[in-house]
Design a protein around this motif. Structure first.
Motif, short mmCIF file in Angstrom:
data_model
loop_
_atom_site.label_atom_id
_atom_site.label_comp_id
_atom_site.label_asym_id
_atom_site.label_seq_id
_atom_site.Cartn_x
_atom_site.Cartn_y
_atom_site.Cartn_z
N PRO A 7 0.82 -1.22 0.00
CA PRO A 7 0.00 0.00 0.00
C PRO A 7 0.86 1.28 0.00
CG PRO A 7 -0.93 -1.59 1.52
CD PRO A 7 0.38 -2.15 1.05
N LYS A 8 1.96 1.24 0.73
CA LYS A 8 2.85 2.41 0.80
C LYS A 8 3.50 2.68 -0.55
CE LYS A 8 5.09 3.39 4.86
NZ LYS A 8 6.15 3.34 5.87
N GLN A 9 3.95 1.60 -1.23
CA GLN A 9 4.56 1.76 -2.55
C GLN A 9 3.55 2.31 -3.55
OE1 GLN A 9 5.91 -2.28 -3.11
NE2 GLN A 9 8.05 -1.74 -2.67
N GLN A 10 2.32 1.82 -3.48
CA GLN A 10 1.29 2.30 -4.40
C GLN A 10 0.97 3.77 -4.14
OE1 GLN A 10 -2.03 -0.29 -5.00
NE2 GLN A 10 -3.18 1.26 -6.12
N LYS A 22 9.79 13.18 -6.47
CA LYS A 22 9.99 11.89 -5.81
C LYS A 22 10.09 12.00 -4.29
CE LYS A 22 14.95 11.63 -6.79
NZ LYS A 22 15.99 10.88 -7.45
N GLU A 23 10.84 12.95 -3.77
CA GLU A 23 11.02 13.06 -2.32
C GLU A 23 9.70 13.43 -1.63
OE1 GLU A 23 14.03 15.34 0.77
OE2 GLU A 23 14.64 15.05 -1.33
N GLU A 24 9.01 14.42 -2.19
CA GLU A 24 7.72 14.84 -1.65
C GLU A 24 6.71 13.68 -1.69
OE1 GLU A 24 4.33 17.67 -3.42
OE2 GLU A 24 6.27 18.68 -3.16
N SER A 25 6.75 12.91 -2.76
CA SER A 25 5.83 11.77 -2.90
C SER A 25 6.11 10.71 -1.85
CB SER A 25 5.98 11.15 -4.30
OG SER A 25 5.65 12.10 -5.28
N ALA A 26 7.37 10.48 -1.57
CA ALA A 26 7.74 9.50 -0.55
C ALA A 26 7.24 9.93 0.83
CB ALA A 26 9.26 9.31 -0.53
N ILE A 27 7.37 11.21 1.15
CA ILE A 27 6.92 11.71 2.45
C ILE A 27 5.40 11.59 2.55
CG2 ILE A 27 6.72 13.78 3.90
CD1 ILE A 27 9.52 14.60 2.72
N LYS A 32 9.69 8.20 6.11
CA LYS A 32 10.28 9.23 6.95
C LYS A 32 11.02 10.25 6.08
CE LYS A 32 11.07 6.37 11.09
NZ LYS A 32 9.79 5.95 11.30
N SER A 33 10.95 11.51 6.47
CA SER A 33 11.53 12.59 5.66
C SER A 33 13.05 12.47 5.53
CB SER A 33 11.15 13.96 6.20
OG SER A 33 11.57 14.11 7.53
N ARG A 34 13.72 11.94 6.57
CA ARG A 34 15.19 11.85 6.49
C ARG A 34 15.66 10.77 5.50
NH1 ARG A 34 14.38 9.52 11.79
NH2 ARG A 34 14.98 7.33 11.71
N SER A 35 14.79 9.80 5.19
CA SER A 35 15.18 8.76 4.23
C SER A 35 14.36 8.84 2.94
CB SER A 35 15.01 7.38 4.86
OG SER A 35 13.66 7.16 5.22
N ALA A 36 13.54 9.88 2.82
CA ALA A 36 12.62 9.99 1.68
C ALA A 36 13.36 10.01 0.34
CB ALA A 36 11.76 11.24 1.82
N HIS A 37 14.46 10.74 0.26
CA HIS A 37 15.18 10.85 -1.00
C HIS A 37 15.70 9.49 -1.46
CE1 HIS A 37 17.50 12.63 -4.22
NE2 HIS A 37 18.54 11.90 -3.82
N SER A 38 16.37 8.78 -0.56
CA SER A 38 16.95 7.48 -0.95
C SER A 38 15.86 6.43 -1.22
CB SER A 38 17.94 6.98 0.11
OG SER A 38 17.29 6.83 1.35
N ILE A 39 14.80 6.43 -0.42
CA ILE A 39 13.70 5.49 -0.63
C ILE A 39 13.03 5.77 -1.98
CG2 ILE A 39 11.37 4.85 0.17
CD1 ILE A 39 13.40 3.60 1.94
N ALA A 40 12.81 7.05 -2.28
CA ALA A 40 12.17 7.43 -3.55
C ALA A 40 13.01 6.99 -4.74
CB ALA A 40 11.93 8.93 -3.59
N THR A 41 14.31 7.23 -4.65
CA THR A 41 15.21 6.84 -5.74
C THR A 41 15.18 5.32 -5.91
OG1 THR A 41 16.63 8.74 -5.27
CG2 THR A 41 17.60 6.95 -6.54
N GLU A 42 15.22 4.61 -4.80
CA GLU A 42 15.18 3.14 -4.82
C GLU A 42 13.85 2.64 -5.40
OE1 GLU A 42 14.91 -0.19 -1.38
OE2 GLU A 42 16.50 1.30 -1.09
N ASN A 43 12.74 3.23 -4.95
CA ASN A 43 11.42 2.82 -5.43
C ASN A 43 11.28 3.00 -6.94
OD1 ASN A 43 10.32 1.87 -3.07
ND2 ASN A 43 9.11 3.71 -2.65
N LEU A 44 11.81 4.11 -7.45
CA LEU A 44 11.68 4.37 -8.88
C LEU A 44 12.51 3.42 -9.74
CD1 LEU A 44 11.52 8.26 -8.91
CD2 LEU A 44 9.67 6.66 -9.40
#
Length: 172
Positions: A7-10, A22-27, A32-44
């Motif tokens: 659900p979170k990925q969707q 990407k970062e705003e979408s992850a948040i 979490k905002s401190r890992s949003a950039h890396s998670i977003a890059t990984e998700n994409l």
């Protein structure tokens, strides 16, 4: 075999489709905002998420493109005079906006376009179209005459559906 998204990925993918950030979408998706950039890059980079985004983008694009039914419906509304266009008029008193239906020539063109899609050699329909075109030519001629201030009273206008309008008295 397609791997389902969490659900979170969707939510991330949907937010990313909407904003492109990407970062705003992850948040917004709950990361979490401190890992949003890396998670977003990984998700994409994940094939399942990329595939989901691509499918949704294709779906959105196809909804923007008019299909044949919509095209014929629009042509029908134009032919019936139901479709209005905005006309802006400027006068010394100000600028005015009004709605007007399509003129006869535009409506006839719409009818022709519709008939192209429904082939048939209906002579009555062709005759009605010829009559409507002649009426449109006469109306256009009268409008030009009224604008120019020329008066052809007492003169006979001959409408030649092949060559246009001819003045009997002058032969032109």
């Amino acid at each position: 075999m397609k791997r389902k998204l969490t659900p979170k990925q969707q939510r991330f993918a949907d937010e990313y489709i909407e904003s492109g950030k990407k970062e705003e979408s992850a948040i917004k998706a709950g990361y979490k905002s401190r890992s949003a950039h890396s998670i977003a890059t990984e998700n994409l980079q994940k094939p399942a998420i990329k595939s989901y985004i691509d499918e949704r983008m294709a779906e959105i694009a196809s909804k923007r493109i008019m299909d044949a039914t919509e095209a014929v419906e629009l042509l029908t509304r134009i032919a019936r005079g139901e479709e209005k266009e905005t006309v802006i008029s400027s006068t010394p008193e100000g600028v005015y906006e009004s709605q007007k239906e399509a003129d006869l020539k535009t409506r006839i063109s719409a009818v022709k376009e519709i008939l192209k899609r429904y082939p048939g050699d209906d002579k009555l329909v062709k005759a009605k179209i010829r009559k409507a075109e002649a009426e449109a030519d006469i109306a256009e001629s009268k409008a030009k005459e009224a604008r120019s201030g020329d008066s052809n009273e007492g003169q006979t206008l001959i409408v030649d559906d092949v060559g246009g309008i001819e003045d009997e008295d002058t032969g032109s």
